[in-house]
Design a protein around this motif. Structure first.
Motif, PDB file in Angstrom:
ATOM      1  N   ALA A   1      56.749  44.798  39.378  1.00 46.24           N
ATOM      2  CA  ALA A   1      55.516  44.240  40.290  1.00 46.24           C
ATOM      3  C   ALA A   1      56.040  43.603  41.622  1.00 46.24           C
ATOM      4  CB  ALA A   1      54.696  43.286  39.642  1.00 46.24           C
TER       5      ALA A   1
ATOM      6  N   THR B   1      50.476  39.232  36.763  1.00 43.12           N
ATOM      7  CA  THR B   1      51.429  40.078  37.825  1.00 43.12           C
ATOM      8  C   THR B   1      52.031  39.163  38.604  1.00 43.12           C
ATOM      9  OG1 THR B   1      49.986  42.007  37.183  1.00 43.12           O
ATOM     10  CG2 THR B   1      51.346  42.307  39.248  1.00 43.12           C
ATOM     11  N   THR B   2      51.092  38.426  39.268  1.00 37.91           N
ATOM     12  CA  THR B   2      51.661  37.504  40.368  1.00 37.91           C
ATOM     13  C   THR B   2      52.282  36.276  40.144  1.00 37.91           C
ATOM     14  OG1 THR B   2      49.401  36.477  40.549  1.00 37.91           O
ATOM     15  CG2 THR B   2      49.782  38.413  41.809  1.00 37.91           C
TER      16      THR B   2
ATOM     17  N   TYR C   1      47.076  40.629  52.041  1.00 37.14           N
ATOM     18  CA  TYR C   1      47.783  40.475  50.691  1.00 37.14           C
ATOM     19  C   TYR C   1      48.079  41.966  50.245  1.00 37.14           C
ATOM     20  CZ  TYR C   1      43.858  42.185  47.748  1.00 37.14           C
ATOM     21  OH  TYR C   1      42.935  42.988  47.198  1.00 37.14           O
ATOM     22  N   THR C   2      48.947  42.175  49.339  1.00 35.81           N
ATOM     23  CA  THR C   2      49.178  43.497  48.782  1.00 35.81           C
ATOM     24  C   THR C   2      49.835  43.044  47.010  1.00 35.81           C
ATOM     25  OG1 THR C   2      50.202  45.414  48.669  1.00 35.81           O
ATOM     26  CG2 THR C   2      51.731  43.788  49.546  1.00 35.81           C
ATOM     27  N   THR C   3      49.472  43.853  46.198  1.00 30.12           N
ATOM     28  CA  THR C   3      49.999  44.107  44.917  1.00 30.12           C
ATOM     29  C   THR C   3      50.315  45.479  44.534  1.00 30.12           C
ATOM     30  OG1 THR C   3      47.938  44.146  43.682  1.00 30.12           O
ATOM     31  CG2 THR C   3      48.496  41.976  44.357  1.00 30.12           C
TER      32      THR C   3
ATOM     33  N   SER D   1      51.831  47.557  41.277  1.00 31.89           N
ATOM     34  CA  SER D   1      52.762  47.614  39.891  1.00 31.89           C
ATOM     35  C   SER D   1      53.280  48.985  39.470  1.00 31.89           C
ATOM     36  CB  SER D   1      51.776  46.900  39.002  1.00 31.89           C
ATOM     37  OG  SER D   1      50.555  47.710  38.602  1.00 31.89           O
TER      38      SER D   1
ATOM     39  N   THR E   1      54.485  41.935  44.915  1.00 35.69           N
ATOM     40  CA  THR E   1      53.318  41.100  45.435  1.00 35.69           C
ATOM     41  C   THR E   1      53.690  40.582  46.715  1.00 35.69           C
ATOM     42  OG1 THR E   1      53.674  39.341  44.074  1.00 35.69           O
ATOM     43  CG2 THR E   1      52.218  40.962  43.384  1.00 35.69           C
TER      44      THR E   1
ATOM     45  N   LEU F   1      46.047  40.077  36.853  1.00 37.38           N
ATOM     46  CA  LEU F   1      46.542  39.764  38.141  1.00 37.38           C
ATOM     47  C   LEU F   1      47.262  38.537  38.193  1.00 37.38           C
ATOM     48  CD1 LEU F   1      46.671  40.700  40.986  1.00 37.38           C
ATOM     49  CD2 LEU F   1      44.653  39.672  41.548  1.00 37.38           C
TER      50      LEU F   1
ATOM     51  N   PHE G   1      45.205  36.913  46.330  1.00 33.50           N
ATOM     52  CA  PHE G   1      45.076  38.095  46.194  1.00 33.50           C
ATOM     53  C   PHE G   1      43.715  38.631  46.250  1.00 33.50           C
ATOM     54  CE2 PHE G   1      49.102  36.342  44.946  1.00 33.50           C
ATOM     55  CZ  PHE G   1      50.130  37.119  45.521  1.00 33.50           C
TER      56      PHE G   1
END
Length: 776
Positions: free
Chosen positions: A683, A155-156, A669-671, A673, A685, A152, A167
């Motif tokens: 990705a 990814t962010t 928040y949001t993620t 991928s 985010t 994570l 997150f």
């Protein structure tokens, strides 16, 4: 009260005695185990159940021993030196369900064992330690434990701890100063000092470390971060009123090397360059290993509105450290770690001149050394477990907090934090009505802080000693769990000892439903906290926080109920979490503007209010439609109110308020991928911060005002592509944009009379980044 304390200490002494007796027996067995010929071997491979492709870096271990190995990049492993007899072999990894298989071995025999791994995209089967300091599946923990994985952080595009904490549901990181970038993390609406930050489960993150610490910890030092909202455990301390953030550092599993660089253009104009290195070395017999990390960061100061004063400060930082282990026997392990962080940061104007030649300067230089040692020992059947640990941290800080080209505004700070303790766990097949696990332990923590700011006639000389003992018993099986815990704390700044009970319930009416309820009490002592060690420039002068001479301890009661639902619909895995929380605080601390001191500086006095109530709802959803897509989102609705209206300014035109400042009622928040092809990852985010009420200090008290901020939607995009050079070497190229919508504060104060604390919203404007990473 005395009877309760005596009973608690007697119980701990009794089990410590039992533990010592067991350890004496264990130690004899350890020596015998390694003195015997132990040459049975298991070879095999690990494959994905759905794709039949080999999966690398799966952890393979012998249950009840320290023996273990990690599969190589091709998914093959060789586990050697296993004692003769029956054993349980465990295969585990983040993102896959844990598998256990039994096998009978004899000396000189080579057995084959292969594992077909089932994906666990919602991480239900992950092992965590923050619920009760023991390794437990997330689905069976007594309180909710959320995990921020290293994936994570990647990814962010998070380069430090602070950037990754946003997150998770109920968590929000905020910037509190335009000049130096002082940040804090809020859990369930409560400000930073209500939370406890641990490093490998040890509370050595002191008040001084909390000023800039969450931005000083690099992401490449972290294996994962475990978050427990609320005070759900008696083991980590009663001052964790809002929750616990446990930073688990990287442990060596296999020989590996990683080098990376990420370069960013802040606002498209100023650079932020981050370079990282990670290496791991493990001996052939897997009895010893070391994980080494290093990082450097050079960030230029950035001015948002062209007035010559920074909104994002300059940083030059470097970090280096290691975590190592040695296994002297089959049932014991020694872990040793060390971390060094050095950082120079500065904000204000005229950054190229000495600090006292600028109109406003907030400048600090830190040198932080921390380390720890732990000895774990356990029985072959894992029913008895004992550990002894000690950790220490030293921080040396030189600083300049000044305005108006004051040549005397230099200061110095020394901080020493020590913690030592022991813990014994006894697992019983049945206690009264259910299998149970009893835990008892004791802990001593010491913190010495000396902060000297001679220009403002302020010296903080604070010594904190806390002697603690804890007991808890947890009845649990796959269907239900009941945890009863009690913690005793003798704090040198509080006259009477404090007993803090904890109660947790878990019930699984179905395999896919997990219901929990928790209660915890806690306290905060009348001492200096992180923001008290920060001095803000306001109106061309400085603003200083002082403690009221009659400041009394805070006491709290926290409640939460939650439902955790896991369900698969064909290939689609889903998880929905609904959690309600309620925290009642008595004698709550708050800041009130007092008369200026003799030097004309603004004084904010920390005083006791009648109390406060923080309540709300956390929502989190995870949807994994297939192997190519992963979606996660969280949202918090909350209300933070004082029981009685409080006055914060001497401006007669401002009425007292019950509403807490800097506490939005909504945030989330949001993620997302997506892997359209295996090497390529896209990705998206983002974070949402709702409107909040802010204090705005003016040049004169009659200029003090309250501002209702706008809401912010901060969306980021990252593209990465993995180039496989050979079986063991991968090169990753990545690039992206942070805060695509440029959702950023537009009404910063200007010039040397600005209120540097008047800052809110996302920490970065629209910024562009690119990176390169080598994995070997």
């Amino acid at each position: 009260m005395r009877k309760q304390i005596s009973g608690t200490l007697l119980l701990i002494a009794l089990f410590s005695t039992i533990s010592a007796q067991q350890l004496a027996t264990f130690s004899d067995n350890f020596g015998a185990a390694y003195s015997k010929k132990a040459d049975a071997t298991i070879s095999g491979h690990t494959i994905d159940q759905k794709t039949d492709e080999h999966v690398g870096f799966i952890n393979i271990s012998v249950k009840g021993t320290t023996l273990g190995v990690s599969a190589d990049a091709t998914g093959h492993f060789l586990l050697k030196n296993i004692p003769e007899g029956e054993h349980t072999i465990v295969a585990s990894a983040v993102g896959y369900k844990t598998i256990e298989k039994k096998i009978a071995l004899r000396n000189g025999h080579i057995a084959e064992m292969n594992f077909e791994l089932e994906e666990d995209a919602v991480m239900l089967d992950n092992i965590v330690v923050s619920a009760n300091r023991s390794e437990t599946k997330r689905s069976e923990t007594s309180s909710i434990v959320n995990v921020i994985s290293s994936k994570l952080f990647e990814t962010t595009n998070a380069v430090c701890l602070a950037q990754g904490l946003n997150f998770q549901p109920g968590l929000r990181v905020e910037n509190n100063c335009q000049n130096c970038g002082f940040q804090q993390v809020r859990i369930n609406g409560l400000e930073g000092p209500y939370s406890q930050i641990l490093i490998d489960s040890r509370p050595i993150f002191s008040a001084l470390a909390g000023v800039y610490g969450i931005e000083q910890i690099p992401a490449n030092m972290i294996d994962r971060v475990e978050v427990v909202r609320g005070g759900g455990s008696a083991l980590f301390g009663s001052n964790a009123i809002a929750g616990t953030i446990n930073i688990i550092t990287r442990e060596p599993l296999n020989n590996a090397l990683s080098i990376s660089n990420t370069s960013m253009l802040i606002g498209g104009t100023k650079t932020d360059i981050n370079t990282n290195m990670n290496a791991a070395l493990v001996s052939d017999d897997y009895k010893a290993g070391v994980s080494i990390y290093g990082s450097s960061r050079q960030r230029e100061g950035w001015d948002a509105n062209g007035d010559g004063f920074t909104e994002i400060g300059l940083i030059n930082a470097r970090n280096v450290g290691f975590r190592s282990y040695f296994k002297p026997g089959l049932q014991n392990k020694i872990t040793l770690e060390y971390h060094n962080m050095g950082e120079f940061r500065r904000g204000g104007n005229k950054l190229d001149l000495p600090a006292h030649n600028a109109d406003i300067t907030e400048q600090t230089e830190h040198n932080i050394n921390s380390g720890g040692i732990k000895w774990d020992v356990f029985s072959r059947d894992y029913s008895h477990r004992f550990n002894v640990y000690s950790s220490a941290q030293h921080i040396g800080r030189t600083s300049y907090y000044g305005a108006g080209q004051d040549p005397n505004a230099y200061g110095s700070t020394e901080d020493i934090a020590l913690v030592a303790g022991m813990q014994y766990v006894y697992a019983m097949e049945k206690l009264l009505f259910m299998p149970a696990e009893f835990t008892a332990g004791s802990e001593y923590s010491y913190n010495k802080l000396v902060d000297k700011q001679p220009a403002y006639d302020r010296t903080i000389d604070q010594t904190v000693n806390i002697k603690s003992a804890f007991v808890q018993n947890e009845w649990k099986n796959k269907k239900a769990g009941i945890l009863l815990g009690l913690r005793f704390d003798q704090h040198n700044l509080i006259k009477k000892p404090i007993l803090s009970p904890r109660v947790n319930f878990r019930y699984n009416p179905y395999e896919w439903v997990n219901l929990r309820a928790t209660y915890a009490s806690g306290f905060r002592a009348p001492q200096a906290f992180d923001e008290d060690l920060h001095i803000t420039a306001v109106g061309g002068e400085v603003q200083i926080i002082k403690l009221d001479e009659n400041l009394k301890p805070e006491h709290s009661n926290s409640f939460s109920i939650s439902g955790d639902f896991y369900k698969s619909f064909g290939k689609v895995q889903t998880n929905l979490l609904v959690e309600a929380f309620y925290t009642d605080i008595n004698e709550v601390f708050y800041l009130e503007e007092a008369r200026p001191d003799s030097l004309g500086n603004t004084i904010l006095m920390r005083r006791n209010g009648s109390g406060a109530v923080v309540k709300g709802l956390n929502l989190e959803a995870k949807v994994v439609p297939g192997r190519k897509t992963n979606i996660q989102a969280g949202f918090t609705l909350q209300q933070s109110l004082y029981k009685e209206a409080q006055t914060w300014s001497t401006n007669p035109n401002l009425a007292p308020r019950r509403q807490m400042f800097r506490s939005p009622n909504t945030y989330g928040y949001t993620t997302v991928s997506y892997n359209p092809v295996k090497p390529l990852t896209l990705a998206i985010t983002g974070t949402y911060t709702g409107s909040m009420l802010m204090q705005h200090f003016g040049v004169d008290v009659t200029d003090d005002e309250e501002v209702q901020t706008p809401a912010f939607l901060d969306i980021n995009f990252k593209l990465s592509y993995d180039l496989k050079i050979n079986k063991t070497t991968v090169v990753q190229l990545n690039a992206g944009v942070q805060n695509i919508l440029n959702s950023y504060q537009t009404d910063f104060d200007k010039g040397e009379t600005r209120d540097a604390g008047y800052v809110y919203g996302p920490s970065l404007p629209r910024s562009y980044f690119a990176g390169l990473k080598f994995n070997i």
